[in-house]
Design a protein around this motif. Structure first.
Motif, mmCIF file in Angstrom:
data_model
loop_
_atom_site.group_PDB
_atom_site.id
_atom_site.type_symbol
_atom_site.label_atom_id
_atom_site.label_comp_id
_atom_site.label_asym_id
_atom_site.label_seq_id
_atom_site.Cartn_x
_atom_site.Cartn_y
_atom_site.Cartn_z
ATOM 1 N N MET A 1 0.887 -1.221 -0.098
ATOM 2 C CA MET A 1 0.198 -0.061 -0.212
ATOM 3 C C MET A 1 0.879 1.078 0.020
ATOM 4 O O MET A 1 2.110 1.268 0.532
ATOM 5 C CB MET A 1 -0.886 -0.029 1.196
ATOM 6 N N ARG A 2 0.206 2.401 -0.554
ATOM 7 C CA ARG A 2 1.117 3.679 -0.406
ATOM 8 C C ARG A 2 0.251 4.533 0.408
ATOM 9 O O ARG A 2 -0.845 4.728 0.276
ATOM 10 C CB ARG A 2 0.807 4.276 -1.811
ATOM 11 N N ILE A 3 1.113 4.784 1.577
ATOM 12 C CA ILE A 3 0.482 5.384 2.998
ATOM 13 C C ILE A 3 1.045 6.774 2.980
ATOM 14 O O ILE A 3 1.880 7.008 3.061
ATOM 15 C CB ILE A 3 0.754 4.390 4.014
ATOM 16 N N LEU A 4 0.047 7.688 3.197
ATOM 17 C CA LEU A 4 0.305 9.002 3.270
ATOM 18 C C LEU A 4 0.333 9.230 4.780
ATOM 19 O O LEU A 4 -0.550 8.874 5.425
ATOM 20 C CB LEU A 4 -0.530 9.861 2.546
ATOM 21 N N LEU A 5 1.441 9.986 5.323
ATOM 22 C CA LEU A 5 1.428 10.376 6.878
ATOM 23 C C LEU A 5 2.498 11.488 6.985
ATOM 24 O O LEU A 5 3.376 11.552 6.304
ATOM 25 C CB LEU A 5 1.701 9.218 7.824
ATOM 26 N N TRP A 6 2.109 12.348 7.894
ATOM 27 C CA TRP A 6 3.177 13.503 8.215
ATOM 28 C C TRP A 6 4.189 12.840 9.087
ATOM 29 O O TRP A 6 3.906 11.857 10.092
ATOM 30 C CB TRP A 6 2.340 14.714 8.954
ATOM 31 N N HIS A 7 5.328 13.294 9.299
ATOM 32 C CA HIS A 7 6.389 13.020 10.360
ATOM 33 C C HIS A 7 6.164 14.014 11.274
ATOM 34 O O HIS A 7 6.681 15.024 11.458
ATOM 35 C CB HIS A 7 7.616 13.286 9.466
ATOM 36 N N VAL A 8 5.285 13.513 12.281
ATOM 37 C CA VAL A 8 4.863 14.309 13.619
ATOM 38 C C VAL A 8 5.737 13.645 14.566
ATOM 39 O O VAL A 8 6.274 14.577 15.365
ATOM 40 C CB VAL A 8 3.355 13.922 13.692
ATOM 41 N N HIS A 9 5.735 12.380 14.997
ATOM 42 C CA HIS A 9 6.361 11.793 16.224
ATOM 43 C C HIS A 9 7.743 10.999 15.690
ATOM 44 O O HIS A 9 7.395 9.763 15.052
ATOM 45 C CB HIS A 9 5.222 10.951 17.199
ATOM 46 N N GLY A 10 8.694 11.479 15.801
ATOM 47 C CA GLY A 10 9.963 10.714 15.179
ATOM 48 C C GLY A 10 10.090 9.294 15.526
ATOM 49 O O GLY A 10 10.410 8.654 14.648
ATOM 50 N N SER A 11 10.102 9.143 17.037
ATOM 51 C CA SER A 11 10.254 7.923 17.308
ATOM 52 C C SER A 11 9.269 6.750 16.754
ATOM 53 O O SER A 11 9.635 5.658 16.514
ATOM 54 C CB SER A 11 10.630 7.693 18.942
ATOM 55 N N TRP A 12 8.021 7.046 16.886
ATOM 56 C CA TRP A 12 7.072 6.172 16.471
ATOM 57 C C TRP A 12 7.250 6.399 14.943
ATOM 58 O O TRP A 12 6.951 5.194 14.231
ATOM 59 C CB TRP A 12 5.642 6.761 16.899
ATOM 60 N N THR A 13 7.279 7.259 14.257
ATOM 61 C CA THR A 13 7.423 7.183 12.693
ATOM 62 C C THR A 13 8.449 6.349 12.301
ATOM 63 O O THR A 13 8.632 5.503 11.309
ATOM 64 C CB THR A 13 7.756 8.578 12.043
ATOM 65 N N ASP A 14 9.785 6.261 13.062
ATOM 66 C CA ASP A 14 10.821 5.408 12.829
ATOM 67 C C ASP A 14 10.397 3.933 12.783
ATOM 68 O O ASP A 14 11.177 3.239 12.097
ATOM 69 C CB ASP A 14 12.022 5.823 13.964
ATOM 70 N N ASP B 1 -3.034 5.279 -1.270
ATOM 71 C CA ASP B 1 -4.232 4.181 -0.846
ATOM 72 C C ASP B 1 -4.710 4.287 0.517
ATOM 73 O O ASP B 1 -5.805 3.698 0.689
ATOM 74 C CB ASP B 1 -3.360 2.623 -0.889
ATOM 75 N N ALA B 2 -4.049 4.907 1.402
ATOM 76 C CA ALA B 2 -4.618 5.194 2.781
ATOM 77 C C ALA B 2 -3.761 6.182 3.032
ATOM 78 O O ALA B 2 -2.578 6.565 2.796
ATOM 79 C CB ALA B 2 -4.591 3.835 3.411
ATOM 80 N N VAL B 3 -4.496 6.819 4.167
ATOM 81 C CA VAL B 3 -3.949 7.931 5.065
ATOM 82 C C VAL B 3 -3.745 7.680 6.475
ATOM 83 O O VAL B 3 -4.948 7.109 7.170
ATOM 84 C CB VAL B 3 -4.250 9.455 4.706
ATOM 85 N N VAL B 4 -2.696 7.973 7.205
ATOM 86 C CA VAL B 4 -2.702 7.569 8.514
ATOM 87 C C VAL B 4 -2.478 8.917 9.227
ATOM 88 O O VAL B 4 -1.688 9.661 9.188
ATOM 89 C CB VAL B 4 -1.275 6.825 8.962
ATOM 90 N N LEU B 5 -3.864 9.499 9.830
ATOM 91 C CA LEU B 5 -3.889 10.819 10.612
ATOM 92 C C LEU B 5 -3.283 10.859 11.923
ATOM 93 O O LEU B 5 -3.477 9.937 12.699
ATOM 94 C CB LEU B 5 -5.278 11.218 10.444
ATOM 95 N N GLN B 6 -2.713 12.098 12.333
ATOM 96 C CA GLN B 6 -2.176 12.054 13.643
ATOM 97 C C GLN B 6 -2.589 13.063 14.260
ATOM 98 O O GLN B 6 -2.464 13.438 15.346
ATOM 99 C CB GLN B 6 -0.853 11.880 13.610
#
Length: 342
Positions: free
Chosen positions: A1-14, A61-66
């Protein structure tokens, strides 16, 4: 999947972007909370920086909102509405603020965007109303058992301890500084000794180090101290446990679930924590034994594989939702560039 998300929380995103998908991170020339992109992180090639304004809406394909504001941002720029014609999930990283325990979540009582809490305490603490909610606990890329404990110091990792004060347990630090010198890592730790009334010989601010350097330096401290009163679950605590450090932890929010007693101490009794810290600092072998237990517990509950498997299952369910590709009016979304030229 192609997932859109912003880099908000560095450790979680890592942890999240080390999964099995393609990750699209909006980037802006000025960076900032809406355009941080990769921010120079050593992430896989499957993590791509994108210009949201020119991104083909049909390429997501999907967005992960934060953040709640991201819903309108996606709708406005991509022309697809999260939870309606674009599969979406909202990740809640934080404990509620304000009128706890009556704080209603911003996405409470809607049925199009499921809520994912990162701890069981968070799910319990927020009033989610009738919104579908679940928990996917943190996953940590294993840094390895780097613990040496060669320094008879207490290591602390906290961002902005002066501004955040009681939230981060800054007022508790003087008592622990009497047990052993403190090394405090994190953003805006300058001036902490003066603000907390601790002599500079008992507290050393180490600043915001790169991840690998942080792990190496933190692992030299004899004990990890986690004095946070009101935090979701500090990822630095889980990282310290992965490093093989013994931990002394204030029993608040999710900490009692995350930390077994054999890993060190977890208690709301400050005197008990002080006694344990004193004992571990004075006994390197006991500290090492407790650190081994901490690492075993962290790998079992917060391993990266378990985290990724849980997210794969949820994302697969999102992909099967009937909203996937068309807007309510039946039109196939066009790219941002096509809308601009129309």
């Amino acid at each position: 999947m192609r997932i859109l998300l912003w880099h908000v929380h560095g450790s979680w995103t890592d942890a999240f972007v080390r999964g099995r998908h393609e990750y699209l991170l909006p980037v802006l020339p000025e960076g900032g909370p809406w355009g941080l992109g990769r921010a120079g992180r050593n992430w896989p090639d499957t993590v791509r920086e994108v210009d949201l304004a020119t991104l083909d809406a049909d390429a997501v394909d999907a967005v992960v909102l934060q953040r709640p504001e991201e819903i309108s941002e996606v709708s406005q720029v991509l022309g697809r509405t999260p939870g309606v014609d674009l599969p979406a999930v909202f990740v809640e990283h934080n404990t509620p603020k304000g009128d706890f325990p009556f704080t209603r979540h911003p996405l409470a009582d809607q049925n199009t965007i499921p809520l994912v809490h990162v701890t069981h305490f968070n799910r319990l603490a927020w009033d989610n109303g009738s919104a579908v909610s679940t928990v996917i606990e943190h996953g940590i890329p294993d840094p390895g058992q780097l613990y040496t404990g060669e320094l008879p110091d207490l290591g602390v990792v906290v961002n902005e301890p002066v501004r955040r004060g009681r939230v981060t347990g800054t007022d508790l630090l003087p008592a622990f500084a009497e047990v052993a010198p403190l090394q405090v890592f994190g953003m805006k730790t300058e001036g902490l000794a003066a603000a907390a009334g601790i002599g500079t010989e008992r507290l050393t601010p180490r600043g915001d180090l790169k991840t690998q350097e942080l792990h190496r330096e933190l692992a030299r401290c004899r004990v990890y101290l986690h004095p946070m009163r009101w935090t979701s679950l500090g990822l630095s605590l889980l990282e310290a446990m992965h490093l093989g450090m013994p931990v002394v932890v204030l029993a608040a929010t999710e900490a009692p679930r995350a930390v077994p007693p054999e890993a060190g101490a977890v208690s709301a009794d400050i005197e008990e924590l002080l006694r344990c810290a004193r004992k571990l600092v004075a006994n390197p072998e006991e500290a090492r034994r407790r650190g081994v237990a901490a690492r075993e517990a962290a790998l079992a509950r917060y391993g990266l594989g378990k985290f990724q498997d849980s997210w794969d299952g949820l994302l697969a369910d999102l992909g099967r939702r009937p909203s996937a590709r068309r807007r309510p009016d039946g039109q196939i979304p066009v790219s941002a560039q096509e809308r601009k030229s129309a």
